[in-house]
Enzyme design. Structure first.
Site, PDB file in Angstrom:
ATOM      1  CB  SER A   1      -0.927   0.015   1.218  1.00 42.01           C
ATOM      2  OG  SER A   1      -0.178  -0.048   2.413  1.00 42.01           O
TER       3      SER A   1
ATOM      4  CG  HIS B   1      -3.080  -0.726  -2.688  1.00 36.43           C
ATOM      5  ND1 HIS B   1      -3.282   0.608  -2.426  1.00 36.43           N
ATOM      6  CD2 HIS B   1      -3.351  -1.378  -1.518  1.00 36.43           C
ATOM      7  CE1 HIS B   1      -3.652   0.758  -1.172  1.00 36.43           C
ATOM      8  NE2 HIS B   1      -3.710  -0.429  -0.606  1.00 36.43           N
TER       9      HIS B   1
ATOM     10  CG  ASN C   1      -2.592   3.922   1.981  1.00 33.90           C
ATOM     11  OD1 ASN C   1      -3.670   4.065   2.552  1.00 33.90           O
ATOM     12  ND2 ASN C   1      -2.072   2.726   1.787  1.00 33.90           N
TER      13      ASN C   1
ATOM     14  CD  GLU D   1      -3.327   3.264  -5.282  1.00 26.78           C
ATOM     15  OE1 GLU D   1      -3.486   4.484  -5.389  1.00 26.78           O
ATOM     16  OE2 GLU D   1      -3.046   2.704  -4.206  1.00 26.78           O
TER      17      GLU D   1
END
Length: 286
Positions: free
Chosen positions: A123, A144, A194, A156
């Site tokens: 991540s 991800h 993130n 992702e």
């Protein structure tokens, strides 16, 4: 490179929350799955999570009991990395630690065929750095998955410095076959999700710790004020406070003080209150 049309068996390294969820997603899409972890109890826990998740789909009449059983039957658990040798595409979902991931990728590089794509569910960590542990950096990509993987539509896709274009195309196609909607991110700290999410969570924790509002009002205010399904404290519990701390520390190291994790987050992790998975975080869970 082994293309999308050649993928029948997917390897998953890690049987934890993310690994078992990814295994379930792949098996639900009709792929045979080899799910590997380092100890038999971890494999057993992974199957328990898969079966519990599938039972909820059956209760909601989104799957029949026979279909759920077929999903489980398509997953093989193992502690032997060599059992991934015949996999056509491998997704690593181990602990968010660069040394651990590089060791796994070096071992995978020696185990699977030279034309197999190796993906990481990281991540925050650099795809390029993970890929440098292999002799096939052009075949390494970031996938991800959002948590929980069986429920969240988004995925992702992160492109490393040497990731080949056909690997990106193959990975988009596989993700879409999993029923996911993808977006691409460059290999920069935190990627899309993130990089933006962790400051939001951290500031919510700081504001709560400074007495701006109760935890309930903090979460309720942000849910109603920004139309999100969870507030920052509830979401942190859902993700895992240890996962949030690891991500924040990685981003802090790479991007500076705006990503510095709050003291209260560190204190809760030190106390072992990690959120839903331990039954207690900012909230308590049955």
């Amino acid at each position: 490179m082994r293309g999308f049309e050649d993928i029948d068996t997917v390897g998953v390294v890690g049987a934890g929350t993310m690994g078992s969820g990814i295994a379930q997603v792949a098996a639900t899409a009709g792929y045979d799955v080899v799910m590997r972890d380092i100890e038999p109890p971890l494999i057993e826990d992974g199957f328990d999570r898969i079966e519990d998740s599938l039972s909820k789909f059956v209760e909601k009449e989104q799957l029949t009991g026979a279909e759920a059983d077929a999903v489980v039957d398509r997953v093989t658990g193992t502690t032997d990395l060599a059992d991934l040798a015949e996999c056509d595409y491998v997704i690593e979902a181990a602990v968010e630690n660069m040394d651990v991931k590089q060791d796994i990728f070096a071992d995978l590089d020696d185990t699977v065929d030279d034309d197999v794509v190796l993906a990481t569910n990281t991540s925050t960590l650099s795809i390029t750095t993970i890929a440098s542990a292999t002799d096939r950096p052009e075949l390494v990509v970031g996938l991800h998955f959002m948590n929980p993987a069986p429920l969240m539509e988004g995925l992702e896709l992160v492109v490393g410095e040497k990731t080949a274009d056909d690997v990106v195309d193959c990975s988009h196609a596989l993700a879409e076959d999993f029923g996911k909607t993808t977006w691409e991110a460059d290999d920069k700290p935190g990627f899309v999700v993130n990089r933006v999410l962790m400051p939001w969570i951290n500031e919510g924790i700081r504001a709560y710790d400074e007495g701006v509002a109760t935890k309930d009002d903090m979460d309720e205010g942000l849910k109603l004020g920004t139309n999100v399904p969870m507030g920052p404290l509830e979401l942190a519990d859902h993700i895992g406070l240890d996962v949030c701390l690891d991500a924040s520390e990685t981003l802090h190291e790479e991007l500076g003080d705006r990503y510095k994790p709050p003291y209260l987050l560190k204190r809760k992790v030190d106390a072992g209150d990690l959120g839903r998975k331990t039954g207690k975080g900012f909230y308590e869970y049955d």
